[in-house]
Design a protein around this motif. Structure first.
Motif, PDB file in Angstrom:
ATOM      1  N   ASP A   1      37.916  44.000  45.270  1.00  0.00           N
ATOM      2  CA  ASP A   1      37.680  42.984  44.237  1.00  0.00           C
ATOM      3  C   ASP A   1      38.584  42.550  43.899  1.00  0.00           C
ATOM      4  OD1 ASP A   1      34.940  43.132  45.516  1.00  0.00           O
ATOM      5  OD2 ASP A   1      34.139  44.410  44.144  1.00  0.00           O
ATOM      6  N   GLU A   2      40.145  43.518  43.386  1.00  0.00           N
ATOM      7  CA  GLU A   2      40.988  43.276  42.675  1.00  0.00           C
ATOM      8  C   GLU A   2      42.111  42.151  43.341  1.00  0.00           C
ATOM      9  OE1 GLU A   2      40.202  46.415  38.978  1.00  0.00           O
ATOM     10  OE2 GLU A   2      41.652  47.161  41.137  1.00  0.00           O
ATOM     11  N   GLU A   3      41.911  42.753  43.869  1.00  0.00           N
ATOM     12  CA  GLU A   3      43.121  42.244  45.406  1.00  0.00           C
ATOM     13  C   GLU A   3      42.508  40.917  44.995  1.00  0.00           C
ATOM     14  OE1 GLU A   3      45.249  43.989  48.046  1.00  0.00           O
ATOM     15  OE2 GLU A   3      45.718  45.222  47.802  1.00  0.00           O
ATOM     16  N   ALA A   4      41.503  40.499  45.736  1.00  0.00           N
ATOM     17  CA  ALA A   4      40.872  39.197  45.807  1.00  0.00           C
ATOM     18  C   ALA A   4      40.760  38.180  45.083  1.00  0.00           C
ATOM     19  CB  ALA A   4      39.535  38.744  46.702  1.00  0.00           C
ATOM     20  N   LEU A   5      40.586  38.542  43.740  1.00  0.00           N
ATOM     21  CA  LEU A   5      41.296  38.038  42.341  1.00  0.00           C
ATOM     22  C   LEU A   5      42.262  37.797  41.625  1.00  0.00           C
ATOM     23  CD1 LEU A   5      38.871  40.149  39.029  1.00  0.00           C
ATOM     24  CD2 LEU A   5      39.417  37.517  39.940  1.00  0.00           C
TER      25      LEU A   5
ATOM     26  N   TRP B   1      34.824  35.149  35.125  1.00  0.00           N
ATOM     27  CA  TRP B   1      35.407  35.935  34.061  1.00  0.00           C
ATOM     28  C   TRP B   1      35.682  37.181  33.496  1.00  0.00           C
ATOM     29  CZ3 TRP B   1      39.910  34.109  31.043  1.00  0.00           C
ATOM     30  CH2 TRP B   1      40.041  34.938  30.506  1.00  0.00           C
ATOM     31  N   SER B   2      33.937  37.551  33.340  1.00  0.00           N
ATOM     32  CA  SER B   2      33.841  38.823  33.310  1.00  0.00           C
ATOM     33  C   SER B   2      34.959  39.903  34.028  1.00  0.00           C
ATOM     34  CB  SER B   2      32.867  39.422  33.057  1.00  0.00           C
ATOM     35  OG  SER B   2      32.336  38.894  34.503  1.00  0.00           O
ATOM     36  N   ASP B   3      34.442  39.659  35.130  1.00  0.00           N
ATOM     37  CA  ASP B   3      35.960  40.233  36.588  1.00  0.00           C
ATOM     38  C   ASP B   3      37.200  40.141  36.493  1.00  0.00           C
ATOM     39  OD1 ASP B   3      33.660  40.295  37.836  1.00  0.00           O
ATOM     40  OD2 ASP B   3      33.958  38.955  39.012  1.00  0.00           O
ATOM     41  N   LEU B   4      37.870  39.412  35.332  1.00  0.00           N
ATOM     42  CA  LEU B   4      38.825  38.824  35.264  1.00  0.00           C
ATOM     43  C   LEU B   4      39.292  40.382  34.034  1.00  0.00           C
ATOM     44  CD1 LEU B   4      40.023  35.054  35.199  1.00  0.00           C
ATOM     45  CD2 LEU B   4      40.689  37.006  36.744  1.00  0.00           C
ATOM     46  N   GLN B   5      38.191  39.766  32.843  1.00  0.00           N
ATOM     47  CA  GLN B   5      38.232  41.224  31.701  1.00  0.00           C
ATOM     48  C   GLN B   5      38.326  42.516  32.290  1.00  0.00           C
ATOM     49  OE1 GLN B   5      34.845  39.331  29.472  1.00  0.00           O
ATOM     50  NE2 GLN B   5      36.456  39.202  28.106  1.00  0.00           N
TER      51      GLN B   5
END
Length: 858
Positions: free
Chosen positions: A627-631, A723-727
């Motif tokens: 998920d972070e790679e996708a972000l 945004w919450s995923d980015l944080q």
């Protein structure tokens, strides 16, 4: 130590002392210097107040000269502005010296990231055997380059070093003397240095900094973890580019390469000789003194007797030292054995080569050489240039004889390609195989580019069986990085190349360039492309049973891969190969991060820890989940779109040339290499090198290549509800946080009031406002992400250092913009006058202090 304690220490040892010594400096009895110091202080205040009133640099300077001086003629104005520049340059040197002197007090030499801290953790978790296993094949290689980002002459660097030592011992008499010396020492280099000059300057760092610092590091590990280090894999290795890097530098040839190799060998032998002389004062025992005298005599003959036959070897030196160690242990109760152990460690690390001399050339040169060969020599068919890549590779891998006489090649650069390949053999014979054992291919766009070098080496007299040279592709642009795995697959699958790798311990070094990637695709896309390239190259190399080693071409500022470098290595997960850490150290990075023995030891240890700690002492399997790679991929794509829109603006490069000192880079005489590739008089983005590109933005105080597109990308993902995923990723991923930290550093060094007068320009106003809007947007979102109310709040010492440095050079920035404006006015009015050339020199001279003051971007 806590941030608050460090900050207070910095204020005491750097901030307060700068005010003290600066006042002393301003009162030195030089011609008109006292008045200059007072006027510079007044100019700084005028600049700060003027920009608050939205005045332009021209208005600020003209207003100041009118109110604070009696100058009237153009020449008088120029004279006083040049005196201001000279004074501020020396203020920057004083600040550098104070920071160097305070290094040990500000940095915890036993804290996080140091070997002492690592050793405690290893022992507490009983990981001694795991460490020993890790150190069998792990090391770091620091490669010194002569890239022109250092404006200090060697004499000035020496003063900084001596002034720091005097400050450390509070020797007021020496400090006063060195400040007087500083006032009288010219900063401007009248002539461009030759590649050999550049090599000599960096060899000073090898002798005086890296030689003792590395000795300390190796000695610590050997003492704390006996038998953990093996001679064939020194924990720290040095690399060297001056004299070997011919990419875009027509002044480097095989003769220079040989001279530099000789200088490196002579330098390390001199270092051993001086150490042996010191040992003689302690090792005066029976039997030991005779052995030491014999070694000293041997080294002396090779160093000082002209025409002496070179026959000394690394093993001969080591055997002599090991015999002496044996005598000390068994006949003299281990007395002073640690001192002989330290020298043995140094010889194991540095051999007779001191630093591995890399050869680098652009792939286009190799293609042209082979086309010339095909036209003039039967080793290749005449129709070679029109053949497919597959057919060319077949021919190149089947060369089975040397080309012989190459006098038919009339072009000097092309002929040098063969000359240097012969020189590699000679260097290996004299300095050892490690003296020169890799060939780096810039602009490597295909597998053919690697085979071209392979074929040229075979034509130069090497055979496939004795080819002791690593072929290192360099991938730089975003497109090249994305194709890198495909290129390497083609190489791995070719039986001839694979056999070559088997003979080279099944190890493939791949260089990845940050600078051109940033220029090409923007800050975020460049860093992400390199990360993804490392992942895919690690995976594909494992498929073929090859150990891949990444060699990072990093510059000083974050826009060129610098910033918190050790944090990037610490953030690499186990899906990226980390058998070795290799990176370039260049320009101001050499003097800022490795300018003293303590600083060098600390920063080398930080990188060693970054490569070891995660592997041994954490259970973190990967840096980023899916998920972070996708972000991050989405962020990179959005920022790339934003950056490309800016880059494709019809006035993008024209704006940079109009507002910045870009066109004056080639006249600074700080490096032997031209500022751009190719011979075209017109500047285009493809030929423009990353150093002047990034440096020009830096002097504009807009630092586009360090953040542009990041704010837009964060905003777009917020709109998508992420945004919450980015944080969460910011809190969890050191890789992502380091990207943001380094971008904050780039933004902290921006100052848009300097060029705000361009916001209403009829041609360039649109592009200025576009950049400023993106800066403000990025600043807003970065602070929202970090939760801080100001940039770099997590690094208060670095923040204060930057703020103080930026304040010192604010008058310089203002003078430079004033001079650029005057040059433009004279050009627009078609006025031909010597005054125009003087203003151009003023622009160039301002660059020195501005760039040097930015050393903490390293």
């Amino acid at each position: 130590m806590s941030n608050n304690v460090n900050l207070q220490t910095f204020k005491n040892l750097v901030g307060i002392k700068f005010q003290l010594y600066n006042s002393l400096f301003s009162s030195l009895p030089f011609h008109r210097i006292e008045k200059t110091g007072i006027l510079v202080s007044l100019l700084l205040i005028n600049c700060e107040e003027g920009y608050k009133k939205k005045q332009s640099p021209v208005e600020i300077i003209e207003d100041f000269l009118k109110k604070q001086t009696t100058v009237s003629s153009e020449q008088e104005k120029l004279d006083i502005l040049f005196r201001f520049v000279q004074y501020i340059e020396r203020q920057v040197v004083l600040f550098d010296a104070l920071e160097d002197a305070a290094f040990k007090e500000i940095h915890d030499m036993s804290g996080k990231g140091t070997l002492k801290n690592l050793a405690v953790a290893v022992e507490q978790q009983h990981r001694e055997e795991a460490l020993k296993e890790k150190l069998k094949d792990f090391n770091i290689q620091l490669v010194l380059t002569a890239h022109p980002t250092q404006f200090y002459r060697g004499a000035v660097l020496g003063i900084i070093h001596d002034l720091s030592s005097a400050i450390n011992t509070n020797n007021e008499h020496q400090i006063y003397s060195y400040l007087q010396q500083l006032g009288r020492t010219p900063f401007f280099q009248q002539q461009k240095p030759t590649p050999y000059d550049e090599a000599v300057s960096l060899i000073w760092y090898l002798e005086n900094i890296f030689y003792p610092a590395t000795g300390r590091i190796v000695a610590f590990l050997k003492n704390r973890f006996p038998d953990s280090l093996e001679e064939q894999n020194p924990i720290v290795r040095m690399g060297f580019w001056p004299g070997g890097d011919r990419d875009g530098n027509p002044f480097v040839n095989a003769s220079i390469t040989m001279d530099v190799a000789d200088a490196l060998r002579g330098s390390i032998l001199k270092s051993y000789y001086l150490d042996v002389r010191k040992l003689k004062r302690r090792l005066t025992f029976k039997g030991v003194d005779v052995a030491l005298n014999q070694l000293e005599k041997k080294l002396y003959e090779h160093l000082f007797i002209p025409g002496h036959c070179f026959d000394i070897t690394k093993e001969e030196i080591l055997n002599s030292l090991r015999d002496i160690r044996h005598l000390l242990i068994y006949d003299h109760n281990n007395l002073f054995v640690s001192q002989i152990e330290l020298l043995i460690s140094k010889v194991e690390v540095f051999g007779l080569h001191f630093a591995t001399l890399d050869i680098r050339q652009d792939s286009s040169i190799h293609g042209k050489v082979l086309e010339t060969v095909a036209m003039q020599n039967d080793i290749l068919p005449v129709d070679y240039p029109s053949l497919s890549d597959t057919e060319k590779i077949r021919l190149l891998t089947n060369i089975n004889r040397p080309i012989g006489d190459t006098s038919f090649i009339k072009n000097d650069v092309q002929r040098d390609t063969f000359d240097v390949m012969a020189a590699i053999k000679e260097i290996q014979e004299k300095n050892g195989k490690a003296g020169c054992d890799r060939y780096i291919i810039s602009q490597c766009n295909s597998a053919l580019n690697a085979f071209e070098v392979f074929g040229l080496l075979l034509m130069s007299g090497w055979t496939k069986e004795d080819l002791s040279v690593d072929i290192v592709p360099l991938f730089e642009t975003v497109d090249d990085l994305q194709r890198a795995a495909e290129v390497m697959r083609e190489l791995y699958e070719h039986p001839v190349y694979y056999a070559h790798l088997e003979r080279r311990s099944r190890k493939q070094t791949i260089m990845l360039g940050f600078s051109d990637g940033t220029k090409d695709g923007g800050y975020l896309m460049a860093n992400w492309s390199i990360y993804k390239a490392k992942e895919s190259l690690t995976k594909i190399s494992k498929e073929y049973g090859i150990t891949v080693v990444f060699f990072d071409g990093r510059g000083g500022p974050p826009a060129r891969g610098g910033g918190k470098t050790h944090q990037f290595y610490a953030s690499m997960g186990k899906n990226i190969a980390n058998k070795e850490i290799q990176l370039t150290i260049q320009g101001q990075t050499v003097s800022s991060n490795f300018g003293t023995i303590d600083a060098a030891q600390y920063n080398i240890e930080q990188m060693l820890d970054a490569g070891i700690y995660n592997d041994l002492l954490t259970s973190n399997e990967s840096t980023l989940n899916d998920d972070e790679e996708a972000l991050l991929n989405s962020l990179a794509e959005e920022s790339y779109i934003s950056y490309i829109q800016l880059k494709e603006h019809p006035y993008f490069l024209e704006y940079l040339g109009h507002a910045s000192p870009l066109r004056f880079y080639s006249e600074t005489n700080i490096g032997s290499r031209p500022a751009k590739r190719g011979g075209s008089a017109k500047i285009n983005l493809k030929d423009l090198r990353a150093i002047p590109f990034v440096g020009a933005w830096s002097q504009l105080k807009q630092n586009v290549s360090g953040y542009y597109g990041l704010g837009t990308a964060l905003q777009q993902l917020e709109k998508q509800g992420k945004w919450s995923d980015l944080q969460l990723m910011y809190q969890r991923s050191l890789f992502f946080k380091t990207l943001i930290d380094n971008s904050e550093m780039a933004m902290e060094k921006c100052f848009f009031p300097l060029t705000a007068f361009l916001s209403s320009h009829n041609v360039y106003g649109e592009i200025w406002n576009k950049i400023y809007t993106e800066f403000e947007l990025t600043k807003q979102y970065v602070q929202k992400l970090s939760g801080n109310s100001e940039l770099m709040a997590d690094f208060p010492v670095d923040q204060l250092s930057i703020q103080m440095r930026e304040r010192i050079v604010l008058p310089l920035l203002t003078i430079q913009q004033y001079a650029i404006t005057r040059v433009r006015e004279l050009e627009e009015q078609l006025i031909s006058t010597p005054v125009k050339q003087t203003y151009e020199k003023l622009v160039m001279r301002c660059s020195f202090g501005i760039i040097n003051a930015g050393r903490n971007s390293a």
